[in-house]
Design a protein around this motif. Structure first.
Motif, short mmCIF file in Angstrom:
data_model
loop_
_atom_site.label_atom_id
_atom_site.label_comp_id
_atom_site.label_asym_id
_atom_site.label_seq_id
_atom_site.Cartn_x
_atom_site.Cartn_y
_atom_site.Cartn_z
N ARG A 287 57.57 42.33 39.76
CA ARG A 287 57.20 41.75 41.05
C ARG A 287 56.32 42.76 41.77
NH1 ARG A 287 62.37 39.37 44.12
NH2 ARG A 287 60.69 38.46 45.36
N LEU A 288 55.19 42.31 42.28
CA LEU A 288 54.25 43.16 42.99
C LEU A 288 54.30 42.80 44.48
CD1 LEU A 288 53.28 43.55 40.06
CD2 LEU A 288 50.94 43.55 40.93
N ALA A 289 54.57 43.80 45.30
CA ALA A 289 54.54 43.63 46.76
C ALA A 289 53.43 44.51 47.32
CB ALA A 289 55.88 44.02 47.39
N PHE A 290 52.67 43.96 48.27
CA PHE A 290 51.48 44.62 48.81
C PHE A 290 51.65 44.81 50.32
CE2 PHE A 290 50.34 42.03 45.20
CZ PHE A 290 49.52 42.84 44.44
N SER A 291 51.06 45.88 50.82
CA SER A 291 51.06 46.06 52.27
C SER A 291 49.91 46.98 52.67
CB SER A 291 52.38 46.65 52.76
OG SER A 291 52.39 46.78 54.17
N PHE A 296 55.52 48.32 56.67
CA PHE A 296 55.82 46.93 56.36
C PHE A 296 55.84 46.64 54.86
CE2 PHE A 296 53.93 46.69 60.70
CZ PHE A 296 55.10 46.33 61.35
N LEU A 297 55.94 47.68 54.05
CA LEU A 297 56.10 47.50 52.62
C LEU A 297 57.59 47.40 52.30
CD1 LEU A 297 54.72 47.38 49.81
CD2 LEU A 297 55.14 49.83 49.65
N THR A 298 58.05 46.21 51.92
CA THR A 298 59.44 45.98 51.59
C THR A 298 59.48 45.29 50.22
OG1 THR A 298 59.55 43.77 52.60
CG2 THR A 298 59.94 45.66 54.04
N ASP A 299 60.56 44.59 49.95
CA ASP A 299 60.62 43.82 48.71
C ASP A 299 59.72 42.59 48.79
OD1 ASP A 299 62.35 45.58 47.57
OD2 ASP A 299 64.14 44.48 48.18
N ARG A 300 59.13 42.38 49.95
CA ARG A 300 58.13 41.33 50.13
C ARG A 300 56.82 41.98 50.56
NH1 ARG A 300 59.72 36.01 51.25
NH2 ARG A 300 57.86 35.80 52.54
N SER A 301 55.72 41.33 50.25
CA SER A 301 54.43 41.78 50.75
C SER A 301 54.40 41.60 52.27
CB SER A 301 53.29 40.96 50.12
OG SER A 301 53.25 41.13 48.72
N ASP A 302 53.53 42.38 52.94
CA ASP A 302 53.41 42.20 54.38
C ASP A 302 52.83 40.83 54.71
OD1 ASP A 302 50.76 42.61 53.63
OD2 ASP A 302 50.42 44.32 54.96
N PHE A 303 52.10 40.24 53.76
CA PHE A 303 51.55 38.90 53.94
C PHE A 303 51.16 38.35 52.57
CE2 PHE A 303 47.78 36.22 53.97
CZ PHE A 303 48.19 35.20 54.81
N HIS A 346 44.29 40.27 47.01
CA HIS A 346 45.03 40.88 48.12
C HIS A 346 44.17 41.94 48.81
CE1 HIS A 346 49.17 39.33 47.69
NE2 HIS A 346 48.87 39.21 46.41
N GLY A 347 44.40 42.10 50.10
CA GLY A 347 43.90 43.24 50.86
C GLY A 347 45.09 44.12 51.18
N PHE A 348 45.06 45.40 50.80
CA PHE A 348 46.24 46.25 50.92
C PHE A 348 45.83 47.71 50.76
CE2 PHE A 348 45.48 45.53 46.50
CZ PHE A 348 45.87 46.69 45.84
N ARG A 349 46.76 48.58 51.10
CA ARG A 349 46.63 50.01 50.75
C ARG A 349 47.73 50.40 49.75
NH1 ARG A 349 46.40 55.62 54.47
NH2 ARG A 349 46.89 56.98 52.69
N TYR A 350 48.94 49.87 49.96
CA TYR A 350 50.08 50.27 49.15
C TYR A 350 50.53 49.12 48.25
CZ TYR A 350 50.17 53.80 52.82
OH TYR A 350 49.82 54.80 53.69
N LEU A 351 50.93 49.47 47.04
CA LEU A 351 51.39 48.49 46.06
C LEU A 351 52.73 48.97 45.51
CD1 LEU A 351 51.29 46.23 43.91
CD2 LEU A 351 49.75 47.70 42.59
N GLN A 352 53.74 48.09 45.57
CA GLN A 352 55.04 48.36 44.97
C GLN A 352 55.21 47.50 43.73
OE1 GLN A 352 59.02 48.87 47.13
NE2 GLN A 352 59.22 46.78 46.34
N ILE A 353 55.53 48.14 42.61
CA ILE A 353 55.79 47.46 41.35
C ILE A 353 57.27 47.59 41.05
CG2 ILE A 353 55.24 47.31 38.90
CD1 ILE A 353 52.59 48.69 39.51
N SER A 354 57.95 46.46 40.86
CA SER A 354 59.39 46.46 40.59
C SER A 354 59.68 45.71 39.30
CB SER A 354 60.15 45.76 41.74
OG SER A 354 59.85 46.35 42.98
N LEU A 355 60.65 46.22 38.55
CA LEU A 355 61.15 45.46 37.40
C LEU A 355 62.21 44.52 37.95
CD1 LEU A 355 62.24 46.93 33.93
CD2 LEU A 355 62.85 44.68 34.81
N ASP A 356 61.81 43.28 38.18
CA ASP A 356 62.67 42.32 38.86
C ASP A 356 62.08 40.93 38.65
OD1 ASP A 356 64.82 41.43 40.32
OD2 ASP A 356 64.03 42.03 42.26
N ALA A 357 62.84 39.91 38.95
CA ALA A 357 62.35 38.55 38.82
C ALA A 357 63.13 37.65 39.76
CB ALA A 357 62.48 38.04 37.38
N LEU A 358 62.49 36.60 40.24
CA LEU A 358 63.17 35.60 41.03
C LEU A 358 64.16 34.85 40.15
CD1 LEU A 358 60.10 34.06 42.91
CD2 LEU A 358 61.72 35.74 43.81
#
Length: 880
Positions: A287-291, A296-303, A346-358
Motif C-alpha cells: 500500500r502506497l500512501a502519499f503526502s 499528514f502522512l499516515t496510513d492514508r494519503s493526505d489526499f 500524485h503530487g507529494f513529497r513523502y511516500l510510505q510503502i507498507s506491506l499490507d492489503a485491504l
C-alpha cells in the motif's frame, strides 16, 4: 503613476495610481501576463555567487532553479522505517542491494460468541461508501468480524461516545483490542466491565494513536458486558468522529506492519514507479500512501482522488506483487477485476510503502509475505523547468527574494501539465475539449482542474519564466469561453460539468484574456473571443447590477453563487466591484486593439461610474478603508482594498489610508490576513491567501512602499519556505501558520506564486505597455534593495534589465531591448535634484530636459522613446 507613451493617449482617471490587477490602462502594474515568443535563455556558471548589476554582466541565477534535472526523479533519503525491513536505503538507487519487507501470516482474529450484540450512544446515518454502495455505521459493525465495517458516532467533536457490547453468556476476558481507522482513532478512552450490579473500570488509555490498540486488564475478568467510553479522538486529517471497526475479546498484539517512508526532497508530481525484484507466493500486497508534509502522512494519503470518486481505495494505492517481481507504474485502475485499486498520478513529497492489503482485496492481495524492492522513482509529468528552459530570470542582492522567485517558478511548473482524464478532479471535471492539451491546473495534488482565477496569477508567472508554454493559459481561457452560458456567464472551470457558479471568475476571464493578448500579441485570440467578452460584460454583469451601478450578489438569482474562496458574502461587495472596474478597463484595451472605439468608450465610462459608486457607497471614513460589504457586520478585506488601489479606484489619499489600515490590522508573522476581523467566519482574520496578498504587494510597490512590500513577501513566502514541505507555495495559511485546511490543503498551488511577477514587474520594473511588447516600460521600485537584474521574454526576443541602487546618490540602469520594440524608462530620484545621462550623453540636469522627452513625475525622471538595443542610464544627485 505616470503614463508611458502608449497609455498616455487613454483618458486619465482621478489618480496617478492608474494600475489594475489586470493589465489594461493598467499595463504599468506588475500584474499582467507575458509573451509566447521563444527567447533564448541567458547562460552562466551554475553555483556562482550573484554579482552587482552595474551593467548587463553574465548572470548566475541557475543555482536557484528547483526542478529535477530529468523526468526520472528519485527520493533523496529514507525518513524512517518500522517493522521487519532490511536495507531500506536500497530504495534510493536502482541496482545492487534490495529492500526486503517481511510480515508473517497473522493468527485468526478472536471472535465474540454467536448472539453478541452492541449498542452505542449515537450512530451516524447511512450513506454511500467508497465503493459507491450504501453503508451503515451501526454499533453492531464493531462485533461482526469484518474489519472493513465500523461503528461511527453521530456527534462532531462532542464527547463522551460510548459503545456497549453484550455477550449471551459470561466469558473470561484478559483484555480487549480496539481496531479503528486513521480518521477516527480513539485517543482517550476507558474500558469497563459489568460485575452484575455496577460498571467497573478495568483500563484507562490516554494518547493512543494506534489503529490496532491492545488493552490488557490487570487480571482476567469474567463478565457479560463491556463498555468503552471515548473522550477524545486522535487529531488526524478528518478526526471529528469516533470510529471503531472491531472490538476483539482478547489482547492481540501483532507484528508491526513493515513500512518505509522516503523523502523526495520537495513536492514532485507524476506517476510513482516501483521496481519489485521478487516476492513470496500468495500475492503479498503493498500500500502506497502519499503526502506533501510529514505531519499528514499516515496510513492514508493526505489526499486521493479515489476519496472523491467513491472508488474503494482505502486512502492508499494498492499493488499485489507477483513472485517474479515487476516494474510497476502507479496508474489509475484495478489490478484484478474490482480489487487492488491504484489512483495513479500524485503530487507529494513523502511516500510510505507498507506491506499490507485491504481486507476487501483478498485473495487478490494479502497483507503478509515477503516483498523485495529494488528502487523507487517518479515519472515527472509537469513542465520540466531546467536552467536551459528559462526564458525569463531574476536576480538581486537579496538572497531571500531570489529563493522566493525561483520557488514560485517551480511551484508553477508543477501545475503546468497536460490535461488527462485519469488525473483530473473526479467531480465531473473531465472534458474531451481539453484532452491532451497543455493547461494550468490549480494545484499539483488537487484539484487538478484549470480554474481561471488561478490562471490570473499562474499565467503571469508562466509568461515570465517559460513563455514557450503560454498555450497552457490560452487553452484554458478558450475552453471556458467555448462553454459560455446563454446569458453570458462564463464558467470558472470544467468541474461540475462547467456548472460551478462563481460570481467573480467571469471578471478574471476578461482580465486574463487581456493579459494574454498584452504579452503575446495574439490578436487572433482577441478577435475570436471578443463576442464572448461583449456578452459577459454587456449581458450578464448588467443583470446583477443595482440602481447605483454596483454589482450586488443576490440579484438575478445569484444568492448562492460563490467566489474564489466560497465566502458567504452578499450584496455590494467591494472586491467584486473593483475587479469589475479592472475588467472593464481591460476590455476597453481589447476593444481599442480590435478597432471598436464605441465599445472601448462605453466600458471606460462604466468603469468610471462604478469606481465613483464604490467611493461613494463602500468607503468607510471611520476605518479609512473600503468595507468588505455594505451588508452585514463591518469588516475590511484585503482583496477589495488592494485591488481598489491597483485598479485605480482609490485616489492617493485613500490608497495610502487603506494600506495603512491593512498593515495595522492584518499583519501576521506568516503574511497579511485577508480580513481584519472574524465577522465573516471564525479565524478569517488569521487566514492568509497568497492569491489576495498579490495585489496588496503590487499596491505597496505602486504607492512608494517597496520596503513594506518586501517585508510582506518575506513574512509570507519565508514562512512557507521554512515549514514543511519547503520550497513550494501553499494554497492558504491558517491560524498560527498551519495549512489552512489541514491535509486537504494544496501545498503547491499556482495562484500563490504572485511573488514572481511582483518582483519582476515591480521591483525590477519591467512591463509591456502594448500587445506583444511593441512598447514597454522599465520603472524600478527598488526600496532598500541594492541591485537587481533580469530578463523578460517577448515575442521579439529577450528584454534584459540591470540596475544598481546606490543610496550615496547614484542609480545606474542598463536596458537591452529587442528589435521591433520601443520603450520608456523611469528612474527614481529620491525627491532630489538630479542629473541624468543616457549612453554617456547628458539628457537632464537640475530640472532641465535635453533629450528623450525627459520629465519629472512622481519621484521619477521619465525618458521616452528608447530605440532597440542596449542603453545605459546614469542618474546622480546634484546640488542646486
Amino acid at each position: 503613476m505616470p503614463q508611458d507613451e502608449q497609455a498616455a493617449a487613454a483618458p486619465q482617471r482621478r489618480t496617478v495610481l492608474r494600475a489594475g490587477l489586470g493589465g489594461a490602462a493598467l499595463a504599468m502594474t506588475g500584474l499582467s501576463a507575458f509573451s509566447v515568443g521563444r527567447a533564448a535563455a541567458a547562460t552562466g556558471t551554475s553555483g556562482a555567487a550573484p554579482q552587482p548589476a552595474g551593467a548587463l554582466s553574465t548572470p548566475h541565477w541557475q543555482r536557484y532553479v528547483q526542478a529535477p534535472p530529468d523526468r526520472t526523479v528519485r527520493p533523496v533519503k529514507v525518513v524512517r522505517s518500522s517493522g521487519d525491513v532490511t536495507a531500506p536505503e536500497a530504495l534510493l538507487a536502482a541496482g545492487g542491494a534490495v529492500t526486503v519487507l517481511r510480515r508473517p501470516v497473522p493468527a485468526p482474529a478472536p471472535r465474540w460468541p454467536e448472539g453478541t450484540t452492541a449498542a452505542a450512544s449515537s450512530v451516524h446515518g447511512p450513506n454511500n461508501g467508497n465503493d459507491g454502495r450504501p453503508r451503515t455505521y451501526d454499533a453492531s459493525n464493531a462485533v461482526d468480524g469484518d474489519p472493513d465495517t465500523f461503528w461511527n458516532d453521530d456527534t462532531i467533536d462532542a464527547y463522551p461516545d460510548t459503545l456497549t457490547i453484550t455477550a449471551p453468556d459470561a466469558m473470561a476476558l484478559p483484555g480487549v483490542t480496539l481496531l479503528s481507522n486513521t480518521d477516527g482513532v480513539p485517543a482517550d478512552f476507558t474500558v469497563e466491565t459489568w460485575d452484575g450490579t455496577a460498571w467497573q473500570i478495568r483500563a484507562t488509555v490516554a494518547g493512543n494513536s494506534a489503529v490496532q490498540c491492545p488493552v490488557p486488564f490487570d487480571a482476567p475478568v469474567t463478565t457479560t458486558r463491556v463498555r468503552i467510553t471515548v473522550t477524545a479522538d486522535q487529531v488526524t486529517p478528518k478526526g471529528t468522529f469516533t470510529r471503531v471497526n472491531e472490538v476483539w475479546p482478547d489482547v492481540v498484539t501483532s507484528a508491526d506492519v513493515p513500512r518505509v517512508v522516503v523523502d523526495f526532497g520537495k513536492v514532485v508530481v507524476g506517476y510513482p514507479q516501483v521496481r519489485f525484484a521478487w516476492a513470496s507466493d500468495g500475492n503479498p500486497g503493498v500500500r502506497l500512501a502519499f503526502s506533501e508534509t510529514l505531519q499528514f502522512l499516515t496510513d492514508r494519503s493526505d489526499f486521493t482522488r479515489s476519496d472523491q470518486s467513491g472508488v474503494a481505495g482505502g486512502g492508499t494505492d494498492q499493488f499485489a506483487v507477483p513472485a517474479e517481481g515487476a516494474d510497476w507504474t502507479d496508474r489509475k485502475g484495478y489490478q484484478a477485476g474490482d480489487k487492488v485499486y491504484a489512483d495513479g498520478l500524485h503530487g507529494f513529497r513523502y511516500l510510505q510503502i507498507s506491506l499490507d492489503a485491504l481486507t476487501s482485496d483478498a485473495p487478490a492481495a494479502q497483507p503478509y509475505g515477503q516483498v523485495a524492492i529494488d528502487s523507487v522513482s517518479l515519472d515527472f509529468t509537469a513542465y520540466l523547468g531546467t536552467p536551459d528552459t528559462f526564458r525569463g530570470w531574476f536576480l538581486s542582492s537579496d538572497e531571500a527574494l531570489n529563493r522566493h522567485w525561483y520557488a514560485a517558478a517551480y511551484t508553477n511548473e508543477l501545475v503546468t501539465d497536460t490535461f488527462r482524464p485519469d488525473d483530473v478532479d473526479p467531480r465531473d471535471a473531465d472534458t474531451p475539449t481539453l484532452h491532451g492539451r497543455l493547461v494550468l491546473h490549480d494545484g499539483a495534488k488537487r484539484d487538478r482542474d484549470p480554474y481561471v482565477g488561478d490562471v490570473a496569477v499562474a499565467g503571469r508567472t508562466l509568461y515570465l519564466t517559460h513563455d514557450d508554454a503560454a498555450a497552457a493559459a490560452r487553452n484554458v481561457l478558450a475552453d471556458l469561453a467555448d462553454h459560455q452560458r446563454a446569458d453570458g456567464w462564463i464558467p470558472p472551470a470544467s468541474i461540475a460539468g462547467y456548472a460551478l457558479t462563481l460570481f467573480d471568475y467571469p471578471l478574471w476571464w476578461v482580465t486574463c484574456s487581456w493579459d494574454y493578448v498584452l504579452y503575446t500579441g495574439d490578436r487572433d485570440y482577441a478577435a475570436r473571443y471578443y463576442p464572448h467578452l461583449v456578452k459577459v460584460l454587456d449581458s450578464w454583469y448588467p443583470s446583477v447590477t443595482d440602481s447605483d451601478g454596483l454589482l450586488s450578489k443576490g440579484l438575478g438569482g445569484t444568492g448562492n453563487y460563490g467566489d474564489y474562496a466560497f465566502l458567504p458574502r452578499t450584496g455590494r461587495v467591494t472586491y467584486y466591484n473593483v475587479a469589475y472596474v479592472q475588467a472593464l478597463n481591460d476590455a476597453a484595451e481589447i476593444a481599442r486593439l480590435l478597432g471598436h472605439p464605441d465599445d472601448a468608450a462605453r466600458w471606460r465610462a462604466r468603469a468610471e461610474q462604478v469606481a465613483e459608486a464604490v467611493n461613494t457607497h463602500l468607503w468607510d471614513e471611520n476605518a479609512g478603508a473600503y468595507l468588505d460589504s455594505a451588508t452585514g457586520p463591518v469588516r475590511h478585506a484585503q482583496d477589495g482594498n488592494a485591488i481598489a488601489v491597483t485598479a485605480g479606484v482609490a485616489d492617493q489619499a485613500r490608497a495610502e489610508s487603506a494600506l495603512d489600515h491593512l498593515a495595522a490590522t492584518t499583519t501576521r508573522p506568516y503574511g497579511n490576513a485577508f480580513m481584519d476581523n472574524d465577522t465573516l467566519f471564525g479565524g478569517s482574520s488569521q487566514r492568509v491567501y497568497a492569491f489576495t496578498s498579490y495585489p496588496e504587494l503590487v499596491a505597496r510597490f505602486l504607492t512608494g512602499r517597496a520596503d513594506s512590500a518586501i517585508d510582506q513577501i518575506k513574512r509570507t513566502y519565508g514562512w512557507m519556505e521554512a515549514h514543511d514541505p519547503g520550497v513550494t507555495h501553499w494554497e492558504g495559511i491558517g491560524p498560527g501558520g498551519i495549512p489552512y485546511e489541514d491535509a486537504y490543503t494544496s501545498m503547491a498551488h499556482g495562484w500563490s506564486t504572485g511573488v514572481l511577477p511582483a518582483l519582476t514587474n515591480q521591483l525590477l520594473g519591467v512591463l509591456p505597455t502594448s500587445p506583444g511588447f511593441a512598447t514597454w516600460t522599465v520603472r524600478p521600485h527598488p526600496g532598500s534593495v541594492a541591485w537587481a537584474q533580469g530578463q523578460v521574454p517577448t515575442p521579439h526576443g529577450p528584454l534584459r534589465v540591470s540596475w544598481s541602487n546606490e543610496r550615496s546618490g547614484e542609480f545606474r540602469l542598463t536596458v537591452d531591448s529587442p528589435r521591433g520594440t520601443r520603450g520608456t524608462v523611469a528612474v527614481p530620484t529620491w525627491g532630489q535634484p538630479v542629473s541624468v545621462r543616457v549612453d554617456g550623453r547628458p539628457v537632464r540636469r537640475d530640472g532641465t530636459g535635453r533629450g528623450y522627452g525627459a520629465r519629472s513625475a512622481d519621484g521619477y525622471v521619465v525618458l521616452a522613446g528608447l530605440e532597440p538595443g542596449a542603453h545605459r542610464i546614469e542618474l546622480r544627485r546634484t546640488s542646486q
